[in-house]
Structure formats: C-alpha cells, structure tokens
Scaffold this motif. Structure first.
Motif, short mmCIF file in Angstrom:
data_model
loop_
_atom_site.label_atom_id
_atom_site.label_comp_id
_atom_site.label_asym_id
_atom_site.label_seq_id
_atom_site.Cartn_x
_atom_site.Cartn_y
_atom_site.Cartn_z
N ALA A 50 0.95 -1.12 -0.10
CA ALA A 50 -0.02 0.07 -0.10
C ALA A 50 1.04 1.18 0.13
O ALA A 50 0.40 2.23 -0.71
CB ALA A 50 -0.98 0.16 1.34
N LYS A 52 3.76 1.71 -1.49
CA LYS A 52 4.16 1.83 -2.84
C LYS A 52 3.01 2.47 -3.79
O LYS A 52 3.16 2.99 -4.68
CB LYS A 52 4.75 0.49 -3.28
CG LYS A 52 5.79 -0.03 -2.67
CD LYS A 52 6.24 -1.35 -3.22
CE LYS A 52 7.44 -1.95 -2.57
NZ LYS A 52 7.66 -3.35 -3.11
N GLU A 53 1.75 2.18 -3.38
CA GLU A 53 0.73 2.73 -4.27
C GLU A 53 0.28 3.96 -3.72
O GLU A 53 -0.79 4.55 -3.97
CB GLU A 53 -0.33 1.67 -4.18
CG GLU A 53 -0.03 0.51 -5.14
CD GLU A 53 0.13 0.92 -6.58
OE1 GLU A 53 -0.36 1.83 -7.16
OE2 GLU A 53 1.17 -0.01 -7.11
N ASP A 54 0.94 4.71 -2.52
CA ASP A 54 0.36 5.88 -2.04
C ASP A 54 -0.82 5.57 -1.40
O ASP A 54 -1.59 6.75 -1.55
CB ASP A 54 0.46 6.93 -2.98
CG ASP A 54 0.60 8.63 -2.38
OD1 ASP A 54 1.16 8.33 -1.34
OD2 ASP A 54 0.28 9.54 -3.00
N ASN A 126 -9.14 5.90 -9.83
CA ASN A 126 -7.79 5.86 -9.68
C ASN A 126 -7.42 5.25 -8.39
O ASN A 126 -6.56 4.23 -8.15
CB ASN A 126 -6.95 7.18 -9.85
CG ASN A 126 -5.66 7.29 -9.37
OD1 ASN A 126 -5.05 7.42 -8.41
ND2 ASN A 126 -4.73 6.96 -10.30
N ASN A 129 -7.86 1.35 -8.90
CA ASN A 129 -6.79 0.86 -9.44
C ASN A 129 -5.62 0.75 -8.73
O ASN A 129 -5.03 -0.38 -8.71
CB ASN A 129 -6.47 1.79 -10.92
CG ASN A 129 -7.27 1.61 -12.02
OD1 ASN A 129 -7.77 0.32 -12.29
ND2 ASN A 129 -7.27 2.54 -12.56
N ARG A 130 -5.41 1.57 -7.74
CA ARG A 130 -4.33 1.32 -6.96
C ARG A 130 -4.55 0.48 -5.84
O ARG A 130 -3.81 -0.39 -5.50
CB ARG A 130 -4.07 2.60 -6.33
CG ARG A 130 -3.29 3.64 -7.21
CD ARG A 130 -3.03 5.32 -6.55
NE ARG A 130 -4.18 5.79 -6.04
CZ ARG A 130 -4.24 6.51 -4.89
NH1 ARG A 130 -3.39 6.63 -4.20
NH2 ARG A 130 -5.45 7.35 -4.75
N ALA A 133 -4.02 -3.02 -7.64
CA ALA A 133 -2.52 -3.10 -7.51
C ALA A 133 -2.01 -3.98 -6.17
O ALA A 133 -1.21 -4.73 -6.52
CB ALA A 133 -1.80 -1.94 -7.91
N VAL A 134 -2.48 -3.42 -5.29
CA VAL A 134 -2.11 -3.89 -3.90
C VAL A 134 -2.43 -5.49 -3.95
O VAL A 134 -1.91 -6.22 -3.42
CB VAL A 134 -2.68 -2.99 -2.79
CG1 VAL A 134 -2.44 -3.82 -1.40
CG2 VAL A 134 -1.85 -1.68 -2.92
#
Length: 353
Positions: A50, A52-54, A126, A129-130, A133-134
C-alpha cells in the motif's frame, strides 16, 4: 438537461472505501506457525504494498467484525461485538491497523482501504486501480494460490436536504453516473459479472416536538401511533414521486442494504439487513419497528431500481428522491430553516476476482 443532474451543496461530504475479503482456508493457514503469525505476516505485506501505491489509510481485520465507515472531523475507531466503526476525515486522517484475536480463526480476512484526499469522487477510479494493484501483489506473494477474493467498492455523498434554506446557495450539478460506466471511461476495467446497487438513506431524530405532536401522552408505553404516522407519510411521499423500493427501520438496529438477487440477507443482533432486487418489477416496501421500543432515530431508505437509472446517470432519480423527502418533511412538520435532514446517496459495486 437540468433534470439529468441533481444540484447539491458544495459542502457535500464525499467518501469512498474498498473492502477485499479473502477466504481463510486451512491450506493457507497451514503455511504459518499460528493464526497470529498469519495475520501479522499478511498485514505486513499489505502495508508495504500500500505504501508503494501511495495508500495511507488501511486496516486489516481478522476477527470477522464488519467494518462501518463514517465521516468525522476527528479520527475514532470503536469495536462492538459485531462491528468496527471507523470515523475519519478523508482530507486529513491516515492510519494502518491490524485487528485480530491471537487464538481466533477468522473465516475471512478483510482488507479495508479508506480513500484520502479532497477530490474523492473525481479520483475514485484511480483509487480503485491502486487498491487492485495492492491486491495483485498480495495474492502473488501469498503461499497459497487461487484464493477466493470478493471486492466491494462503496461510495457515499452526504448533505443536508435543507442547506439552501439555511443560506448555502452554492451548488454543483452531478449526473451521478453508474460506477461501472464511470470507471470504464477512466481506464479502470471491472468485470462484466458484477453486482451494483444505488440507494439513499435518511436518519430522522425523534424530537420531543415530533413525539408530542402525534402521541396523546408524553409518557406512553405504546409508540405504534408515532411509527405508523411516519410510515404512512413516508410511503405516501415516496409513492407520489414513483419511488417503489423503500424501507423504514425503527428497531434500534443499523440498516444495511444488500442486493437480494446476489446475496443472502441475514440480520444480526446489531444490524438489520434489508434485501432489494433492483431488477424486480414489483413494488417493495420493508418495515421494521416495534411499538414498545422508542428509538432515538428512525431510518428511511429509498433504493434505485433498474428503471430508475437513465443515461447519463442517477440525476433524475435523485431529483425525485429530494422532492419526495421534501414532501415527507413538510407532512411531518419539519422546518427547513431550523431542522437538518441529512441525505446520504450510496453507490456500491462488488465482484469476485
């Protein structure tokens, strides 16, 4: 065109959270020394990915309690026997927590991601999407593959229906597009096989004035006339605006709406589950109240059906809802300049991955 948009106050509060539920199988647990070790290792992985994905407000829940998210100017977290209540302001609050009991085997591991920032709705795709990704990183790094995961995306907008009467003139027009179509246009692809639901909730505090205007005696043991009065006025107002999926809850439980076409609806000691099928053509009204129990607030719900969605969104439907609620408020004697009636518009979408 104005009918296709609903104009709501600029001060409207928006929020979003995404919950991923991972089924805790014996095969997965067998790779860890203990339940606690499993929960701690997975949460460590989640927090690292998380970062890394801000993403900065994440909670891992391993005690099978249902998370409930609400706006508040200060950050709080409370636990009951069945729920974890999170209060936060998306503009400011960040957190990372793991909730578990050392010797308890959770049925599901819930990963809760709370959106942060000031443009929540504009950045919803957005954010989704993040979070995905996590989840990809978590599933790729777990020792057991092909785990069952369900993703639920919840988005809310809350505002006072009487804001204009109190002097708040500035508004913004929303089309309120369907989440699937909105995400698709913003390069966030969701599975075609998904469940979605849109609805409105309103909580009405039972003021002393309201109780006295209906009940013959101030001290009474039967509050049925009060509840029946509110039910009749609400149903009449909703029917007058062609709103046919409604509910009233006045039993002290928290109402939670589910799509009955896809999910099994079971109430608990703390939550009143209410199931609606948005594709059904028959009118649906659900009522839960007990004349012997005086509650602090009565909850009213209006659920959108398939026919209530017209391109480009739920704007027309929300105009109908606002008109119905204003009729209801007038019928029960609310003063727009003195009273507050907070309307919450919910959009949910869920799918399995």
């Amino acid at each position: 065109m104005s009918l296709q948009k609903v104009y709501i106050p600029l001060a409207t509060r928006t929020s979003q959270y995404i919950m991923a539920e991972i089924l805790m199988t014996d095969a997965l647990l067998s790779h860890y020394a203990s339940y606690e070790n499993c929960y701690r290792e997975i949460s460590k992985l989640v927090f690292q990915l998380a970062e890394k994905e801000d993403l900065h407000n994440i909670h891992v829940i391993a005690n099978d309690k249902l998370p409930v998210v609400r706006f508040h100017t200060e950050a709080y977290c409370f636990q009951t026997a069945e729920q974890i209540l999170f209060f936060y302001n998306p503009a400011y609050h960040e957190a990372q927590n793991l909730f578990f009991q050392p010797d308890y085997k959770a049925r599901k591991l819930r990963l809760l991601f709370l959106a942060t920032g000031k443009e929540i709705r504009a950045n919803a795709a957005n954010f989704h999407n993040r979070v995905n990704a996590v989840l990809n990183g978590v599933l790729d790094n777990l020792p057991e593959q092909e785990l069952k995961v369900k993703v639920r995306d919840h988005q809310h907008m809350a505002y006072d229906l009487f804001a204009r009467a109190k002097g708040e003139k500035k508004t913004y027009g929303y089309k309120l597009r369907d989440i699937y179509q909105r995400y698709k246009s913003r390069r966030c692809k969701l599975p075609e096989d998904h469940s979605s639901l849109a609805y409105v909730t309103v909580s009405l505090p039972l003021s002393r004035r309201l109780k006295q205007s209906v009940l013959e005696e101030e001290h009474t043991e039967d509050f049925s006339p009060l509840y029946q009065f509110l039910e009749d006025k609400f149903r009449s107002a909703a029917a007058g605006k062609q709103l046919h999926r409604t509910a009233m809850v006045a039993n002290g439980l928290m109402p939670l709406v589910r799509n009955s076409k896809f999910e099994k609806v079971e109430s608990t000691a703390e939550a009143q589950m209410i199931g609606f099928d948005p594709t059904a053509t028959d009118a649906q009204f659900v009522s839960h109240w007990d004349g012997g129990n005086l509650v602090e607030s009565v909850h009213f719900l209006l659920v959108a059906g398939k026919e209530d969605y017209t391109e480009p969104g739920y704007g027309r439907y929300m105009n109908q809802v606002e008109a119905a609620l204003k009729d209801f408020a007038e019928a029960i004697g609310l003063d727009p300049e003195r009273h507050e009636l907070v309307l919450r518009f919910h959009q949910h979408i869920s799918y399995k991955r």
